[in-house]
Write a protein that holds these residues in place. Structure first.
Motif, PDB file in Angstrom:
ATOM      1  N   LEU A 253      86.459  91.176 123.876  1.00  0.00           N
ATOM      2  CA  LEU A 253      87.707  91.348 123.383  1.00  0.00           C
ATOM      3  C   LEU A 253      88.745  92.135 124.047  1.00  0.00           C
ATOM      4  CD1 LEU A 253      86.403  92.157 119.544  1.00  0.00           C
ATOM      5  CD2 LEU A 253      87.332  89.969 120.205  1.00  0.00           C
ATOM      6  N   THR A 254      89.965  91.921 123.634  1.00  0.00           N
ATOM      7  CA  THR A 254      91.065  92.609 124.146  1.00  0.00           C
ATOM      8  C   THR A 254      91.789  93.054 122.935  1.00  0.00           C
ATOM      9  OG1 THR A 254      91.163  91.719 126.182  1.00  0.00           O
ATOM     10  CG2 THR A 254      93.145  92.903 125.655  1.00  0.00           C
ATOM     11  N   VAL A 255      92.095  94.262 122.609  1.00  0.00           N
ATOM     12  CA  VAL A 255      93.018  94.786 121.488  1.00  0.00           C
ATOM     13  C   VAL A 255      94.245  95.007 122.166  1.00  0.00           C
ATOM     14  CG1 VAL A 255      93.364  96.087 119.626  1.00  0.00           C
ATOM     15  CG2 VAL A 255      91.125  95.432 120.184  1.00  0.00           C
ATOM     16  N   LEU A 256      95.366  94.531 121.776  1.00  0.00           N
ATOM     17  CA  LEU A 256      96.710  94.917 122.257  1.00  0.00           C
ATOM     18  C   LEU A 256      97.568  94.990 121.267  1.00  0.00           C
ATOM     19  CD1 LEU A 256      98.476  94.353 125.149  1.00  0.00           C
ATOM     20  CD2 LEU A 256      98.999  92.151 124.282  1.00  0.00           C
ATOM     21  N   LEU A 257      98.401  96.360 121.673  1.00  0.00           N
ATOM     22  CA  LEU A 257      99.652  96.956 121.101  1.00  0.00           C
ATOM     23  C   LEU A 257     100.775  96.392 121.792  1.00  0.00           C
ATOM     24  CD1 LEU A 257     101.051  97.981 118.531  1.00  0.00           C
ATOM     25  CD2 LEU A 257     100.653 100.212 119.640  1.00  0.00           C
ATOM     26  N   GLN A 258     101.778  95.617 121.766  1.00  0.00           N
ATOM     27  CA  GLN A 258     102.774  95.398 122.123  1.00  0.00           C
ATOM     28  C   GLN A 258     104.317  95.814 121.647  1.00  0.00           C
ATOM     29  OE1 GLN A 258     103.779  90.990 123.305  1.00  0.00           O
ATOM     30  NE2 GLN A 258     103.230  90.381 121.248  1.00  0.00           N
ATOM     31  N   ASP A 259     105.081  96.324 122.629  1.00  0.00           N
ATOM     32  CA  ASP A 259     106.371  96.615 121.887  1.00  0.00           C
ATOM     33  C   ASP A 259     107.222  95.342 121.543  1.00  0.00           C
ATOM     34  OD1 ASP A 259     107.483  95.172 124.209  1.00  0.00           O
ATOM     35  OD2 ASP A 259     107.901  97.236 125.247  1.00  0.00           O
ATOM     36  N   GLY A 260     108.430  95.745 121.165  1.00  0.00           N
ATOM     37  CA  GLY A 260     109.257  94.567 120.540  1.00  0.00           C
ATOM     38  C   GLY A 260     109.917  93.621 121.668  1.00  0.00           C
ATOM     39  N   ILE A 261     109.515  93.850 122.925  1.00  0.00           N
ATOM     40  CA  ILE A 261     110.026  93.128 123.971  1.00  0.00           C
ATOM     41  C   ILE A 261     109.668  91.664 124.067  1.00  0.00           C
ATOM     42  CG2 ILE A 261     110.654  92.880 126.557  1.00  0.00           C
ATOM     43  CD1 ILE A 261     112.231  95.017 125.139  1.00  0.00           C
ATOM     44  N   GLY A 262     108.225  91.639 123.830  1.00  0.00           N
ATOM     45  CA  GLY A 262     107.466  90.446 123.834  1.00  0.00           C
ATOM     46  C   GLY A 262     107.297  90.045 125.457  1.00  0.00           C
ATOM     47  N   GLY A 263     106.918  88.786 125.381  1.00  0.00           N
ATOM     48  CA  GLY A 263     106.588  88.295 126.858  1.00  0.00           C
ATOM     49  C   GLY A 263     105.005  87.699 127.059  1.00  0.00           C
ATOM     50  N   LEU A 264     104.196  87.902 125.930  1.00  0.00           N
ATOM     51  CA  LEU A 264     102.773  87.287 126.126  1.00  0.00           C
ATOM     52  C   LEU A 264     102.914  85.900 125.435  1.00  0.00           C
ATOM     53  CD1 LEU A 264     100.151  87.995 126.101  1.00  0.00           C
ATOM     54  CD2 LEU A 264      99.987  88.467 123.472  1.00  0.00           C
ATOM     55  N   TYR A 265     102.180  85.171 126.381  1.00  0.00           N
ATOM     56  CA  TYR A 265     102.235  83.614 126.161  1.00  0.00           C
ATOM     57  C   TYR A 265     100.595  83.414 126.215  1.00  0.00           C
ATOM     58  CZ  TYR A 265     107.166  83.162 127.512  1.00  0.00           C
ATOM     59  OH  TYR A 265     108.538  83.431 127.113  1.00  0.00           O
ATOM     60  N   VAL A 266     100.496  82.089 125.484  1.00  0.00           N
ATOM     61  CA  VAL A 266      98.899  81.727 125.394  1.00  0.00           C
ATOM     62  C   VAL A 266      99.209  80.105 125.511  1.00  0.00           C
ATOM     63  CG1 VAL A 266      97.158  81.040 123.819  1.00  0.00           C
ATOM     64  CG2 VAL A 266      98.359  83.343 123.675  1.00  0.00           C
ATOM     65  N   LYS A 267      98.001  79.896 126.524  1.00  0.00           N
ATOM     66  CA  LYS A 267      98.247  78.321 126.795  1.00  0.00           C
ATOM     67  C   LYS A 267      97.475  77.504 125.800  1.00  0.00           C
ATOM     68  CE  LYS A 267      97.683  75.265 130.740  1.00  0.00           C
ATOM     69  NZ  LYS A 267      97.179  75.450 132.178  1.00  0.00           N
ATOM     70  N   MET A 268      98.194  76.384 125.249  1.00  0.00           N
ATOM     71  CA  MET A 268      97.401  75.797 124.038  1.00  0.00           C
ATOM     72  C   MET A 268      96.416  74.787 124.867  1.00  0.00           C
ATOM     73  SD  MET A 268      99.265  76.684 121.560  1.00  0.00           S
ATOM     74  CE  MET A 268      98.767  75.319 120.358  1.00  0.00           C
ATOM     75  N   GLU A 269      95.300  74.831 123.870  1.00  0.00           N
ATOM     76  CA  GLU A 269      93.984  74.215 124.321  1.00  0.00           C
ATOM     77  C   GLU A 269      94.136  72.742 123.719  1.00  0.00           C
ATOM     78  OE1 GLU A 269      90.311  75.678 124.871  1.00  0.00           O
ATOM     79  OE2 GLU A 269      91.047  77.510 125.778  1.00  0.00           O
ATOM     80  N   GLU A 270      94.713  72.618 122.516  1.00  0.00           N
ATOM     81  CA  GLU A 270      94.934  71.302 121.828  1.00  0.00           C
ATOM     82  C   GLU A 270      96.138  71.329 121.119  1.00  0.00           C
ATOM     83  OE1 GLU A 270      92.614  72.246 117.629  1.00  0.00           O
ATOM     84  OE2 GLU A 270      91.337  72.510 119.569  1.00  0.00           O
ATOM     85  N   ASP A 271      96.585  70.156 120.719  1.00  0.00           N
ATOM     86  CA  ASP A 271      97.920  70.121 120.032  1.00  0.00           C
ATOM     87  C   ASP A 271      97.750  70.603 118.424  1.00  0.00           C
ATOM     88  OD1 ASP A 271      98.866  68.616 122.023  1.00  0.00           O
ATOM     89  OD2 ASP A 271      98.705  66.690 121.132  1.00  0.00           O
TER      90      ASP A 271
END
Length: 134
Positions: A4-22
């Motif tokens: 697992l990865t636990v992530l706290l990100q700031d308000g800037i954003g920029g994290l993307y996930v690749k969709m594996e299904e519609d």
């Protein structure tokens, strides 16, 4: 490649996930979808190790980070993973429930070596552990 990865990100954003299904209103298979930051929220990424232990029930997320602002982006990740000499594979009770193992057992260091050899080929590193197509 971890559990697992636990992530706290700031308000800037920029994290993307690749969709594996519609998924309606989220994106189509193969598209990169930005995960908008929510103040104070933690993002939990399932890693390849959890996908293997769960025999594919939980899927690891292919993700990337891109700059979407002229401001600096700050995120605080915490990674969890097995020790290099640990054997991993699908949990026996999960294989019993599923009736078949989709991944083989191996020493985690072997998987790390494979992962870093294919680090920029999406989720191809899972092919190293997979024994059956599903």
């Amino acid at each position: 490649m971890g559990m697992l990865t636990v992530l706290l990100q700031d308000g800037i954003g920029g994290l993307y996930v690749k969709m594996e299904e519609d998924i309606t209103d989220a994106g189509k298979k193969g598209e990169w979808v930005e995960i908008p930051p929510i103040p104070g929220a933690l993002i939990i990424n399932v890693g390849d190790t959890l996908q293997i232990l769960s025999n594919g029930k939980y899927k690891s997320a292919e993700h990337r980070v891109r700059t979407t602002s002229t401001q600096s982006r700050v995120s605080i990740p915490i990674f969890t993973m097995p020790r290099p000499n640990e054997k991993i594979g699908p949990l026996p009770q999960v294989v019993e429930r599923d009736g078949v193992a989709h991944y083989r057992e191996f020493v985690f260091e072997e998987y790390m070596n494979n992962f870093f050899g294919k680090a920029h080929e999406g989720k191809k590193s899972l092919d190293f552990a997979q024994i059956n197509s599903f």
